[in-house]
Write an enzyme that holds these catalytic residues in place. Sequence first.
Site, short mmCIF file in Angstrom:
data_model
loop_
_atom_site.label_atom_id
_atom_site.label_comp_id
_atom_site.label_asym_id
_atom_site.label_seq_id
_atom_site.Cartn_x
_atom_site.Cartn_y
_atom_site.Cartn_z
N LYS A 295 0.84 -1.20 0.00
CA LYS A 295 0.00 0.00 0.00
C LYS A 295 0.87 1.26 0.00
O LYS A 295 1.74 1.43 0.86
CB LYS A 295 -0.92 0.01 1.23
CG LYS A 295 -2.00 -1.05 1.19
CD LYS A 295 -2.87 -1.02 2.44
CE LYS A 295 -3.89 0.07 2.38
NZ LYS A 295 -4.85 -0.01 3.52
N ILE A 296 0.59 2.12 -0.96
CA ILE A 296 1.31 3.39 -1.10
C ILE A 296 0.28 4.52 -1.14
O ILE A 296 -0.65 4.48 -1.96
CB ILE A 296 2.17 3.42 -2.38
CG1 ILE A 296 3.22 2.31 -2.33
CG2 ILE A 296 2.82 4.79 -2.56
CD1 ILE A 296 4.06 2.19 -3.59
#
Length: 371
Positions: A142-143
């Site tokens: 997750k970014i």
Amino acid sequence: MSTTNRLAQLSDAGVSIWLDDLSRERLDSGNLAALVRDKHVVGVTTNPTIFANALAKGDAYDAQVRELAARGASLDAAVRELTTTDVRNAADLFRDVYTATNGVDGRVSIEVDPRLAKDTDKTVAEAQDLWKTVDRPNVLIKIPATEEGLPAITRTLAEGISVNVTLIFSVERYKAVIEAFFAGLEQAKANGHDLRGIHSVASFFVSRVDTEIDKRLDAIGTEAATALRGEAAIANARLAYAAFEELTATDRWKALAAEGANAQRPLWASTGVKDPNYSPTRYVDQLVVAGTVNTMPEKTLDATAEQAEITGDTVTGKGPDAQIVFDKLRVVGIDIEDVFKVLETEGVEKFEKSWEELLESVTGQLEKAKG
């Protein structure tokens, strides 16, 4: 209608049901396996708040904490091992789902350190390290979709790493995320990666939009303003889906798809209802469309099972009506751009605070283990 039938209906409508929670207790007790078996759950998302809550409760992590303390692990190393162990074990639990869906579902997400949200290079390095540490093909890194996160998304995908883009609030930013996704796949192909093995979702946050805009509508206080309460979030998500349809109809995407690329699925996040006056399933049954993901806290999952009204596609073709809602919001005095700026800033700050709480919790546990 039975609870299983409602969830089956949602799944049959093409919506992948993911749980927005993970803990060692869920894994060890068999609770997560039961949700997969009985509640049509085909994936899990995590974030710093979820891990902070998990580590602060119960004794499920005590044995691993004692082992980490005994070998003198640093705080950062301890947090990394505790969280990635959960993600790795969850990925193993979902491996059959991953295989059965050809990699589309059976996914487990883990977020980069939120303190890096404004640093592109460090975010990329952290994403690569998490990918190698978890070492499972069904993990998603997750970014956050901050301005600095956009190039990090591209560079991470270019390395063949599957990505969950998080903290998306505005349609404008969502379009930039899709562009970053396309660029990442183009670079991945140039780097020799098989595009069929790269997957991505774009986590578009829902309920927080209503929370912020409803507060501003109440402050305006006019009849026209209060009539728009609860309209913004669903309209925003429907506009996002219209943008998804628009950009995946382009020649640029068609060229990538011809190379075996998988579409970056829209994911409805923050679907737990904050206002008790609203139906607890409004961000589920009003956002049903094939090829999307809805990641729910267990409370929302249970409410969906008990009372959701799944009536088919409630998104496709609703872009024009959704745009009318936003036109009306501007007319009554809502500064839409400021809303999304505030939500993104608060989102990053909340996750930073949760990360600090996670560090404090692990610090205390390590010190206790050392005696």
